[in-house]
Design an enzyme around this catalytic site. Structure first.
Site, mmCIF file in Angstrom:
data_model
loop_
_atom_site.group_PDB
_atom_site.id
_atom_site.type_symbol
_atom_site.label_atom_id
_atom_site.label_comp_id
_atom_site.label_asym_id
_atom_site.label_seq_id
_atom_site.Cartn_x
_atom_site.Cartn_y
_atom_site.Cartn_z
ATOM 1 N N THR A 13 0.850 -1.191 0.000
ATOM 2 C CA THR A 13 0.000 0.000 0.000
ATOM 3 C C THR A 13 0.884 1.238 0.000
ATOM 4 O O THR A 13 2.012 1.210 0.482
ATOM 5 C CB THR A 13 -0.929 0.026 1.229
ATOM 6 O OG1 THR A 13 -1.779 1.189 1.152
ATOM 7 C CG2 THR A 13 -0.142 0.091 2.539
ATOM 8 N N HIS A 14 0.340 2.343 -0.558
ATOM 9 C CA HIS A 14 0.998 3.641 -0.487
ATOM 10 C C HIS A 14 0.296 4.538 0.540
ATOM 11 O O HIS A 14 0.593 5.725 0.649
ATOM 12 C CB HIS A 14 0.989 4.319 -1.868
ATOM 13 C CG HIS A 14 1.927 3.678 -2.848
ATOM 14 N ND1 HIS A 14 1.625 2.496 -3.490
ATOM 15 C CD2 HIS A 14 3.158 4.040 -3.285
ATOM 16 C CE1 HIS A 14 2.637 2.165 -4.296
ATOM 17 N NE2 HIS A 14 3.576 3.090 -4.181
ATOM 18 N N LYS A 18 -2.836 3.408 6.654
ATOM 19 C CA LYS A 18 -3.052 1.955 6.645
ATOM 20 C C LYS A 18 -1.775 1.227 7.072
ATOM 21 O O LYS A 18 -1.813 0.253 7.827
ATOM 22 C CB LYS A 18 -3.483 1.506 5.236
ATOM 23 C CG LYS A 18 -4.061 0.112 5.179
ATOM 24 C CD LYS A 18 -4.433 -0.287 3.762
ATOM 25 C CE LYS A 18 -5.657 0.420 3.248
ATOM 26 N NZ LYS A 18 -6.065 -0.078 1.913
ATOM 27 N N ASP A 74 -8.005 -5.547 -0.246
ATOM 28 C CA ASP A 74 -8.933 -4.847 -1.115
ATOM 29 C C ASP A 74 -10.230 -4.768 -0.339
ATOM 30 O O ASP A 74 -10.642 -5.736 0.300
ATOM 31 C CB ASP A 74 -9.130 -5.581 -2.449
ATOM 32 C CG ASP A 74 -9.694 -4.640 -3.505
ATOM 33 O OD1 ASP A 74 -9.161 -3.529 -3.656
ATOM 34 O OD2 ASP A 74 -10.681 -5.000 -4.179
ATOM 35 N N SER A 75 -10.835 -3.599 -0.347
ATOM 36 C CA SER A 75 -12.014 -3.427 0.487
ATOM 37 C C SER A 75 -13.013 -2.511 -0.192
ATOM 38 O O SER A 75 -12.696 -1.798 -1.143
ATOM 39 C CB SER A 75 -11.616 -2.865 1.858
ATOM 40 O OG SER A 75 -10.843 -1.700 1.716
ATOM 41 N N TYR A 162 -16.970 6.028 2.855
ATOM 42 C CA TYR A 162 -18.423 6.023 3.034
ATOM 43 C C TYR A 162 -18.832 5.938 4.508
ATOM 44 O O TYR A 162 -20.002 5.715 4.816
ATOM 45 C CB TYR A 162 -19.030 4.832 2.276
ATOM 46 C CG TYR A 162 -18.856 4.866 0.771
ATOM 47 C CD1 TYR A 162 -19.947 5.091 -0.075
ATOM 48 C CD2 TYR A 162 -17.620 4.653 0.177
ATOM 49 C CE1 TYR A 162 -19.797 5.104 -1.454
ATOM 50 C CE2 TYR A 162 -17.456 4.665 -1.200
ATOM 51 C CZ TYR A 162 -18.545 4.896 -2.014
ATOM 52 O OH TYR A 162 -18.397 4.907 -3.382
ATOM 53 N N HIS A 188 -14.531 -4.183 9.392
ATOM 54 C CA HIS A 188 -14.267 -5.279 8.453
ATOM 55 C C HIS A 188 -12.782 -5.617 8.425
ATOM 56 O O HIS A 188 -12.405 -6.790 8.345
ATOM 57 C CB HIS A 188 -14.752 -4.898 7.054
ATOM 58 C CG HIS A 188 -14.317 -3.528 6.594
ATOM 59 N ND1 HIS A 188 -14.484 -2.399 7.344
ATOM 60 C CD2 HIS A 188 -13.713 -3.108 5.447
ATOM 61 C CE1 HIS A 188 -14.007 -1.342 6.694
ATOM 62 N NE2 HIS A 188 -13.525 -1.747 5.541
#
Length: 202
Positions: A13-14, A18, A74-75, A162, A188
């Site tokens: 990831t960039h 995270k 991936d989410s 969201y 999640h």
């Protein structure tokens, strides 16, 4: 299930936030975490139509390029009244010429819900799929979800994406109103990470 036995884990990831979250989670196991930017990796094109497919693309590309075990996720959000949309296109719904606009994306989701004519509650879930891949091509997959519903108008300024329109089951606050540490316990991503830690680090 294959256990992680190295000292360094590449996180594909960039996203600095995270990366920090994952580093904190794996700190008790003595694992050093490095990000894709530190290794000069480009983001591969996500061409799959499932969370696991796109997570696999990112994890395997990073593992192959660096020779290190690589973790990717991936989410997205699935809204039942929209037949699971936006799903893997969660971020795409927010794309504009000037970057990502999630307020616009939440408005789009609400407009489509009204157009659908389907009654409330508008049930939905956030999904996260983690893939841990090794340079020899082996991988382990850990899916996580949190169930809830879409609410309108937007509520709260915490979180991202969201979060202001997603109210998890059993709570009267949206993810956008929750303290981020409380959200991180039930999200999640927390669900998927719990499975990852148990499976590969426990």
């Amino acid at each position: 299930m294959r256990k992680f036995e190295g000292e360094t884990l590449l996180v594909a990831t960039h996203n600095a936030g995270k990366l920090e979250e994952i580093a904190n989670l794996l700190e008790p196991f003595g694992v050093r975490v490095v990000g894709a930017a530190e290794k000069g990796l480009d983001e591969p094109e996500e061409t799959e139509t499932t969370f696991v497919g796109n997570a696999r693309i990112k994890a395997h590309a990073a593992a192959k390029a660096t020779g290190l075990p690589a973790l990717s996720d991936d989410s997205g959000i699935e809204i039942d009244a929209l037949d699971g949309a936006p799903g893997v296109f969660t971020a795409n719904w927010a794309e504009t010429e000037k970057g990502r606009d999630f307020i616009m994306a939440m408005g789009k989701a609400h407009d489509r819900l009204l157009e659908s004519g389907k009654p409330k509650p508008w049930t939905a879930r956030f999904c996260c799929t983690l893939v841990l891949a090794w340079p020899d091509g082996h991988d382990e997959v850990f899916p996580g979800t949190v169930e809830g519903q879409i609410v309108w108008p937007m509520r709260g300024h915490e979180g991202h994406g969201y979060d202001p329109i997603f109210q998890p089951d059993g709570y009267d606050q949206t993810f956008g109103e929750m303290d981020r540490w409380e959200k991180n316990k039930i999200s999640h991503r927390a669900d998927a990470f719990g499975k990852l830690v148990q499976g590969c680090f426990g």
